[in-house]
Design a protein around this motif. Sequence first.
Motif, mmCIF file in Angstrom:
data_model
loop_
_atom_site.group_PDB
_atom_site.id
_atom_site.type_symbol
_atom_site.label_atom_id
_atom_site.label_comp_id
_atom_site.label_asym_id
_atom_site.label_seq_id
_atom_site.Cartn_x
_atom_site.Cartn_y
_atom_site.Cartn_z
ATOM 1 N N LEU A 5 0.676 -1.492 0.005
ATOM 2 C CA LEU A 5 0.182 -0.178 -0.524
ATOM 3 C C LEU A 5 0.839 1.250 -0.013
ATOM 4 C CD1 LEU A 5 -2.757 -0.983 2.724
ATOM 5 C CD2 LEU A 5 -2.964 -1.344 -0.159
ATOM 6 N N GLU A 6 1.854 1.284 0.780
ATOM 7 C CA GLU A 6 2.873 2.180 0.542
ATOM 8 C C GLU A 6 3.308 2.946 -0.873
ATOM 9 O OE1 GLU A 6 4.651 5.459 2.278
ATOM 10 O OE2 GLU A 6 2.985 4.006 3.066
ATOM 11 N N HIS A 7 4.151 1.317 -1.358
ATOM 12 C CA HIS A 7 4.217 2.053 -2.539
ATOM 13 C C HIS A 7 3.285 2.162 -3.808
ATOM 14 C CE1 HIS A 7 5.382 0.195 -6.894
ATOM 15 N NE2 HIS A 7 6.226 0.320 -6.462
ATOM 16 N N ASP A 8 1.902 1.789 -3.950
ATOM 17 C CA ASP A 8 1.670 2.234 -4.184
ATOM 18 C C ASP A 8 0.840 3.872 -4.114
ATOM 19 O OD1 ASP A 8 0.638 -0.360 -5.302
ATOM 20 O OD2 ASP A 8 -1.041 -1.105 -3.949
ATOM 21 N N LYS A 9 0.928 3.991 -2.826
ATOM 22 C CA LYS A 9 0.400 5.611 -2.782
ATOM 23 C C LYS A 9 1.303 6.766 -3.806
ATOM 24 C CE LYS A 9 -0.196 6.413 1.788
ATOM 25 N NZ LYS A 9 -0.180 6.683 3.189
ATOM 26 N N TRP A 123 -9.058 6.899 -3.600
ATOM 27 C CA TRP A 123 -9.867 6.454 -3.808
ATOM 28 C C TRP A 123 -11.227 7.419 -3.179
ATOM 29 C CZ3 TRP A 123 -10.923 5.698 -8.592
ATOM 30 C CH2 TRP A 123 -12.347 5.898 -9.214
ATOM 31 N N PRO A 124 -11.073 8.312 -3.334
ATOM 32 C CA PRO A 124 -12.361 9.929 -2.332
ATOM 33 C C PRO A 124 -13.453 9.359 -2.887
ATOM 34 C CG PRO A 124 -10.569 11.015 -3.044
ATOM 35 C CD PRO A 124 -10.436 9.623 -3.673
ATOM 36 N N TYR A 128 -8.757 3.305 0.504
ATOM 37 C CA TYR A 128 -8.950 3.173 -1.776
ATOM 38 C C TYR A 128 -9.589 2.403 -1.612
ATOM 39 C CZ TYR A 128 -4.679 3.271 1.915
ATOM 40 O OH TYR A 128 -3.324 3.558 2.865
ATOM 41 N N GLY A 129 -9.570 2.409 -3.479
ATOM 42 C CA GLY A 129 -10.514 1.676 -3.659
ATOM 43 C C GLY A 129 -10.241 -0.422 -3.770
#
Length: 200
Positions: A5-9, A123-124, A128-129
């Motif tokens: 998740l950190e990488h994706d951000k 994904w507001p 996350y989406g």
Amino acid sequence: MDVGLEHDKHNGSGHRRQAAVLFADLTGFTTLVETVEPEIVYQVVRPLMDDLVAIARRHGGEIQQVLGDGFMCVFGLRETIGDEADRAVRAGLALVAAGGSRSVRPSVHAGVEWGEVFVTPSWPPAGYGVWGRAVNLAQRLCSLAGPGELQIGPGAYAMAGRGTGGIPTGPAVLKGIRMPVLSHRVPAAAGAATGGYKLV
């Protein structure tokens, strides 16, 4: 924090993971809205929704989407431990048991499925989406569930449902799902009586 998740951000990408998805919904919400003043709707629904969200979070679920009279919750969003389906089923049983305990408290129905999902960052308004068949199937199973029922999808049942006393529904044709789905129905009373699944 999960490394994926950190990488994706930072990279705007997504990644796959095994997760359990739970949808919960209030029964009779539209009828309630049509028959009483909006302040009364709020007074009835808000305490119950607060209770339901607390139950989901207590089992390690993360609320991804609030739908007015229901929500979507994901288990294993940040880290896969291996008990995601078990926690989602336990939460689902506790959710349906929490509803309808008083005359002015709507009953709850829920659906849960486990499988591979694709998680994307930011994904507001959710954090996350979460995309995939398990998401869609859990939502359809929630719609299939009657008042005070949890519908457990085939993936979640294989992982964690055998101790629930779930009753096979027979292959059900669900909107948008290509093949009929064999789910298992657990009424709230049956869930509460299942020794292996203490409602907390």
